[in-house]
Scaffold this motif. Sequence first.
Motif, PDB file in Angstrom:
ATOM      1  N   GLU A   1      -2.364  -3.119  -2.631  1.00 35.71           N
ATOM      2  CA  GLU A   1      -1.011  -3.569  -3.031  1.00 35.71           C
ATOM      3  C   GLU A   1      -1.098  -4.810  -3.918  1.00 35.71           C
ATOM      4  O   GLU A   1      -0.289  -4.995  -4.821  1.00 35.71           O
ATOM      5  CB  GLU A   1      -0.168  -3.818  -1.760  1.00 35.71           C
TER       6      GLU A   1
ATOM      7  N   HIS B   1      -6.446  -6.254  -1.527  1.00 30.21           N
ATOM      8  CA  HIS B   1      -5.746  -5.078  -0.987  1.00 30.21           C
ATOM      9  C   HIS B   1      -5.140  -4.303  -2.159  1.00 30.21           C
ATOM     10  O   HIS B   1      -4.732  -4.895  -3.164  1.00 30.21           O
ATOM     11  CB  HIS B   1      -4.654  -5.521  -0.006  1.00 30.21           C
TER      12      HIS B   1
ATOM     13  N   LYS C   1       1.281  -6.970   6.593  1.00 28.50           N
ATOM     14  CA  LYS C   1       1.949  -6.986   5.276  1.00 28.50           C
ATOM     15  C   LYS C   1       3.164  -7.907   5.363  1.00 28.50           C
ATOM     16  O   LYS C   1       3.116  -8.902   6.075  1.00 28.50           O
ATOM     17  CB  LYS C   1       2.268  -5.551   4.836  1.00 28.50           C
TER      18      LYS C   1
ATOM     19  N   ALA D   1      -3.454   7.311   0.955  1.00 29.45           N
ATOM     20  CA  ALA D   1      -3.316   7.452   2.410  1.00 29.45           C
ATOM     21  C   ALA D   1      -2.602   6.261   3.038  1.00 29.45           C
ATOM     22  O   ALA D   1      -2.380   6.232   4.243  1.00 29.45           O
ATOM     23  CB  ALA D   1      -4.692   7.621   3.043  1.00 29.45           C
ATOM     24  N   ILE D   2      -2.243   5.263   2.208  1.00 29.02           N
ATOM     25  CA  ILE D   2      -1.663   4.040   2.762  1.00 29.02           C
ATOM     26  C   ILE D   2      -0.163   4.193   2.963  1.00 29.02           C
ATOM     27  O   ILE D   2       0.575   4.424   2.010  1.00 29.02           O
ATOM     28  CB  ILE D   2      -1.966   2.828   1.854  1.00 29.02           C
ATOM     29  N   GLY D   3       0.257   4.082   4.211  1.00 31.52           N
ATOM     30  CA  GLY D   3       1.677   4.108   4.543  1.00 31.52           C
ATOM     31  C   GLY D   3       2.344   5.445   4.258  1.00 31.52           C
ATOM     32  O   GLY D   3       3.562   5.546   4.251  1.00 31.52           O
TER      33      GLY D   3
ATOM     34  N   LEU E   1      -8.621  -0.937   9.212  1.00 36.51           N
ATOM     35  CA  LEU E   1      -7.620  -1.895   8.748  1.00 36.51           C
ATOM     36  C   LEU E   1      -6.300  -1.131   8.833  1.00 36.51           C
ATOM     37  O   LEU E   1      -6.121  -0.114   8.157  1.00 36.51           O
ATOM     38  CB  LEU E   1      -7.927  -2.347   7.318  1.00 36.51           C
ATOM     39  N   VAL E   2      -5.427  -1.619   9.698  1.00 36.42           N
ATOM     40  CA  VAL E   2      -4.270  -0.816  10.092  1.00 36.42           C
ATOM     41  C   VAL E   2      -2.964  -1.509   9.723  1.00 36.42           C
ATOM     42  O   VAL E   2      -2.745  -2.676  10.099  1.00 36.42           O
ATOM     43  CB  VAL E   2      -4.303  -0.594  11.626  1.00 36.42           C
ATOM     44  N   GLY E   3      -2.118  -0.808   8.997  1.00 36.36           N
ATOM     45  CA  GLY E   3      -0.818  -1.363   8.625  1.00 36.36           C
ATOM     46  C   GLY E   3       0.227  -1.047   9.684  1.00 36.36           C
ATOM     47  O   GLY E   3       0.337  -1.718  10.717  1.00 36.36           O
ATOM     48  N   GLY E   4       0.992   0.020   9.454  1.00 37.21           N
ATOM     49  CA  GLY E   4       2.136   0.370  10.300  1.00 37.21           C
ATOM     50  C   GLY E   4       1.871   0.352  11.796  1.00 37.21           C
ATOM     51  O   GLY E   4       2.664  -0.201  12.572  1.00 37.21           O
TER      52      GLY E   4
ATOM     53  N   GLY F   1      -5.729   3.533   6.193  1.00 36.26           N
ATOM     54  CA  GLY F   1      -4.831   4.531   5.603  1.00 36.26           C
ATOM     55  C   GLY F   1      -4.283   5.430   6.700  1.00 36.26           C
ATOM     56  O   GLY F   1      -4.954   6.366   7.119  1.00 36.26           O
ATOM     57  N   SER F   2      -3.076   5.062   7.179  1.00 34.46           N
ATOM     58  CA  SER F   2      -2.400   5.859   8.221  1.00 34.46           C
ATOM     59  C   SER F   2      -3.243   6.035   9.489  1.00 34.46           C
ATOM     60  O   SER F   2      -3.208   7.088  10.132  1.00 34.46           O
ATOM     61  CB  SER F   2      -1.949   7.207   7.660  1.00 34.46           C
ATOM     62  N   VAL F   3      -4.004   4.990   9.853  1.00 31.42           N
ATOM     63  CA  VAL F   3      -4.727   5.023  11.127  1.00 31.42           C
ATOM     64  C   VAL F   3      -3.722   4.734  12.242  1.00 31.42           C
ATOM     65  O   VAL F   3      -2.873   3.859  12.120  1.00 31.42           O
ATOM     66  CB  VAL F   3      -5.859   3.963  11.161  1.00 31.42           C
TER      67      VAL F   3
ATOM     68  N   GLU G   1      -9.932   1.914   1.608  1.00 28.04           N
ATOM     69  CA  GLU G   1      -8.580   2.436   1.824  1.00 28.04           C
ATOM     70  C   GLU G   1      -8.152   3.286   0.634  1.00 28.04           C
ATOM     71  O   GLU G   1      -7.800   2.745  -0.420  1.00 28.04           O
ATOM     72  CB  GLU G   1      -7.586   1.279   1.954  1.00 28.04           C
TER      73      GLU G   1
END
Length: 250
Positions: A97, A95, A11, A171-173, A232-235, A212-214, A167
């Motif tokens: 967002e 995405h 991101k 559940a995202i972030g 697909l992993v954010g944080g 989503g929060s993986v 996603e």
Amino acid sequence: MRKPIIAGNWKMNLTLKDAVAFVEEVKGAVPASTTVDAAVCAPAVFLAHLTEAAAGTDLKIGAQNMYDKESGAFTGEISPLMLKELDVTYVILGHSERREYFGETDAFINSKAKKAFEHGLVPIVCVGETLEEREGGKFEDVIREQTANSLKGLTVDQVKNLVVAYEPVWAIGTGKSATEQDAQDSCKFVRDVVAAEFGAEAAEAVRIQYGGSVKPENIKEYMAQPDIDGALVGGASLETGSFLKLLEAI
Ligand SMILES: O=C[C@H](O)COP(=O)(O)O
């Protein structure tokens, strides 16, 4: 047998210096691309540096967005040709967002997916429902519509080669991940939509990620599900240790 794909979505985070240091640190440590596809999707201004740093290794670089035209008077946009020239492999499209803050529609995402294929980029097409849609019992309609409309008009071969990221927006972030059974059911639902639109062979081949929060602590449970082919992993993709742990768990 579908090859797992773990992609970090950074991101709008990190500095160029940190991003290059990240790639330098992990590029020799990612598992062989014969067993898992590993990628980080970075802000556009980092891409040239990262593809250079990762060249010749099993770590692939992705973009987080692109425009659906090759060139022209589209101030601020980035074209598929530009990404291709930089040796970018993947491009995240649609995405949640982008859908929420930038008004992206399925039709626009669909046009971008077609353009990505024209230029040899692999799209990671995102779909997912909001909490309101889930609680209102509309989530299957939303997922069906987003999946069918975002992939509309692609060839069976293209669908076989792309990646869909399911996603759930709630559940995202948020730290609130979907249960592995809910994630499995939704990814299976996406696969069923692909089967209905493009046939069984395409559905069997298309890779579907959960996002989503993986994190390293829960990725194994998701990956054990028959219709989840990756994440697909954010944080949890922002730190080298945690990114590598995600890959080690495969
Ligand atoms: O693209 C990644 C997703 O939006 C998930 O983000 P997250 O892992 O920080 O929840």
